[in-house]
Design an enzyme around this catalytic site. Sequence first.
Site, PDB file in Angstrom:
ATOM      1  N   ASP A 389       0.988  -1.048  -0.042  1.00  0.00           N
ATOM      2  CA  ASP A 389      -0.007  -0.003  -0.072  1.00  0.00           C
ATOM      3  C   ASP A 389       1.007   1.312   0.086  1.00  0.00           C
ATOM      4  OD1 ASP A 389      -2.712   0.990   0.347  1.00  0.00           O
ATOM      5  OD2 ASP A 389      -2.152   1.887   2.170  1.00  0.00           O
ATOM      6  N   ASP A 593       1.519   0.105   6.538  1.00  0.00           N
ATOM      7  CA  ASP A 593       2.142   0.226   7.933  1.00  0.00           C
ATOM      8  C   ASP A 593       0.874   0.342   9.067  1.00  0.00           C
ATOM      9  OD1 ASP A 593       1.042   2.894   7.782  1.00  0.00           O
ATOM     10  OD2 ASP A 593       3.160   3.654   7.569  1.00  0.00           O
ATOM     11  N   ASP A 597      -2.908   4.324   6.460  1.00  0.00           N
ATOM     12  CA  ASP A 597      -3.369   3.855   5.175  1.00  0.00           C
ATOM     13  C   ASP A 597      -4.677   2.722   5.622  1.00  0.00           C
ATOM     14  OD1 ASP A 597      -1.970   1.999   6.402  1.00  0.00           O
ATOM     15  OD2 ASP A 597      -0.455   1.659   5.138  1.00  0.00           O
TER      16      ASP A 597
END
Lengths: 735, 243
Positions: A389, A593, A597
Amino acid sequence: MTAAPDALCRHCLLPVGRRCFTRSVNGESCQFCCYGCCIAHQVKSGSGDASEAAWFLVRLGVGSFLSMNIMLFSLLVYSGAFSGADRRVLPTIQLLLWGLATPAVLILGEPFLRETWSQARRGRLTSSALIVLGSFAAYAYSTLAVFQRGGHLYFDTASMVLMLFTLGRYLEAAGRARASRDLAPLLAAESELATVVEGVNEHRRPVREVCAGMVIRVKPGERIPIDGLIVEGRSHTDDAVITGESNLIAKGVGASVLAGSINVDGPLLIRSSGAGGESRWAQICRSVRDALRQSSRTQRIADRLVGAFVPIVLALAGMTMVYWMQRLPLDHAMLTALSVLVVACPCAVGLAAPMAHSLGIGQLARHGCLVRSPGALEALACARLIAFDKTGTLTLGRPQLVDIASDGVGDDEVLARLAGLERHSEHGLARAIALAARARGLDPIATTDVQIVPGRGLRGIAHGKLVAAGSAALMCELGWQLPPPLSERADVMASSGHSVVFIGWSENSGPGRARAALSFDDTALPEARVTIDRLRGLGLRVMLLTGDHAGAAARLAAAVGVDDWQAGLLPEPKRIALDQFRTRYGAVAMVGDGLNDGPGLAWADVGIAVGSATDLAREAADLVLPADSLWLLPWVVGRARAVRSTILANLAWAFGYNLIALSCAVFGLLQPILAAAVMAGSSLLVVLNSLRLERLPGPSHPSAPPLPAAAQAASEPLPREQGQRRKLALLKAES
Amino acid sequence: MAYYALLFLAGFAGSFHCIGMCGGFACALGADPRGATATSVRHVLYNTGRLTTYCFLGVLAGGLGQAIYTSPGTRSQGGVSFLSESLNAGQRGLAVIAGLLMILMALSFFGLRGWHRVSSSFGGSTLVISLRTLLRRPGHAAPLAFGVLNGFLPCPLVYAMVAQAASTADALSGLLTTVAFGLGTFPAMLAVGGVGRLLAPHWRQRGVRLAGSFILALGLITLGRGVMPMTAGHGLHHLWHIA
């Protein structure tokens, strides 16, 4: 609903489900998922002479004494030992059998009877009902036969069926407890006691009643129950359960300790830094409990089938009996129906998924990986695409100097001045500059009066001249000129995803100007390439879906070997992209992480967060890997697949076995005792098959030489073996 | 009858092995506070429980052998199937398997340990942990239950006897085989329980070797029963009477 349908079994830590079984152990009310767990738990933790555990074993032992005697005599009768001249002792033998069978059936059948009764009052039929019906029918028929002096006796059937099921459930429960061994430390947070020191008094309190500021004593070998600071003592701690760190960490006075870690070798006094229920350990405990509590999709389907199973089997047994009654004597027809009842016991089906699942969760937990949603492992096993991501997930998070573009000055002078200035900064780029300067053997030029210009950069005085470093905006603010060649180079640098820093200084006469532009880049994790290769080796497609610049994404993709990337994606386009992939690849996993996100992780079928176990409460990940543990990902995927294939194998086995055995029974090809043995064996096989997951190798770090990892895996079961030997020795030495 | 006497002796010699393994249990069972009679009852019950398990295993093995290998009509009369001259192929096969198993287990007594690991796996350890809770419980049911469960603990001697019982291919002979063996273990086990004193280790070691020799001899004879040609049966029979 039962008292607490979401509770976990005290013994095997699986959800108790609807067949909940409550008993009091050592004066404490405990819930169990089955009779087997109930016995096994009491055997394990019951203490003192008054423990019910011993009572259970006595019951098992006496029950088997009686039923073995029944079996013995019955076998002798069957084998014709009492034929001919010995025939007249037969009635005595029959009376003896009855005398043995009556207590046997009562002793062994009581728990099944009780379960059947308590469920029947709630309007449910369970598999115990089948066992009870079968064995009591055989007993009643044989009793009639004894006193009417006619017909065959089936006392052996009645008692052995009960015996085998009791034994099967006990062994099954013992196996399941082994499965939960890795999970136990994670789930202990809610039941753990802490030794609170108040002045000269010490007392044990549940962890949730511990508040900030309380002083806790932790003996060596104990688990530290709260987050806090050491006020007295020194020791090593084992934080593996919480952080995944496998090495022991030395701690002294003033060091902070984490709840859930083990105090290895020294007594400690710890001042609690927060409430007991707020520690990371307690949070992990709650989330794991949630994950265990909800059953996965496969298991829900299996449960629904099992629910429909019992009435169907009862009807089938009835029909079998009616059918065979027209062709065979009554007792044979009854025996056939009995086989049907006994063999259809769907215990193995109910066990197929939860055990493999909790084993998988436990093993991941041992390496610090947390499974937070029940379907995560299954979805990950099905996923064929893994998207990263954020570029940050694959990089070190530590920028490095890539390029210097200077205008009329040497690179060394630029770096020396910059290093002198940045010595006063805490910024991430400052470290990269210091490293680069040291690598070239440069001494930083002493700089005084350094000021930080927030959001822009730094300024200071060196050799009586003003030096400034930072963004182009800072140069403009100072009224310094940006030479066009320099700004062009800087534009190129920025467009390829680098961070750019300008440095300039003033002339002796007149205003200064920008002298150089430096570009910095975050480097890929050293293990990123291996990790991605391994993922690809598992047949997964790897992608980079990022909001960063296209330049940064392309460079990172090339560096780590990702062949496909999409950059500059805002959350909404990212969702659309994910949906497209989902139609093409099925389930999609997303790695980030976990901090900012969240939407992406939540939208994917499996959201995997790396390094944010601290922030469990706020992120949306289904699976959390410990910090710096991206390399665990291929192992996690492999483990998820192993869990899924084990579950499928278990289900196929349980259903296939049941169906074949059932057809054999319906056609009168299976003796009831054999049927009971077959059924007990079936659930035992499911347990053993699930325990096979334990044998799979642990993760190996890509940088580590393969030998130690293999040695570790090989030596892993050793402590347990030693433990068992020691127990044997203890038992022997107890004289 | 000589056959059962040999089994009894094997049990007796084997009980030195028992003292090592199960003797600890017998000691831990300890004395009953109500006096010597109660203590004796306690230990007799424990050993009865153990014997019951052996009997059960024996009759089960014998019955199994009978069900599988005895062709209908040629049923041997209780207890004399050993070295009977009319062995069919099935019985021979069974004898070979049982003989080999017994030899293997006898070798484990002489220090060939690989086999032991298999026997003391999952089930065994679970049982051992479970048994501890029974040791100190008063009353007569507990020692009986304890003995029954104790009988199921993995033990090469018992396995050897069960293999032997299976090779007799008759439920009653199987029963008698393990009864003879079980009774053989009685004196030593009762003595250990009553006296509460272990024999010196080197004596135990010799006893274990002796037990191994008995099992080895039995295994070889059983194996011989399977592989010897029909006529050799007589010769073996003579050898037997000399022994």
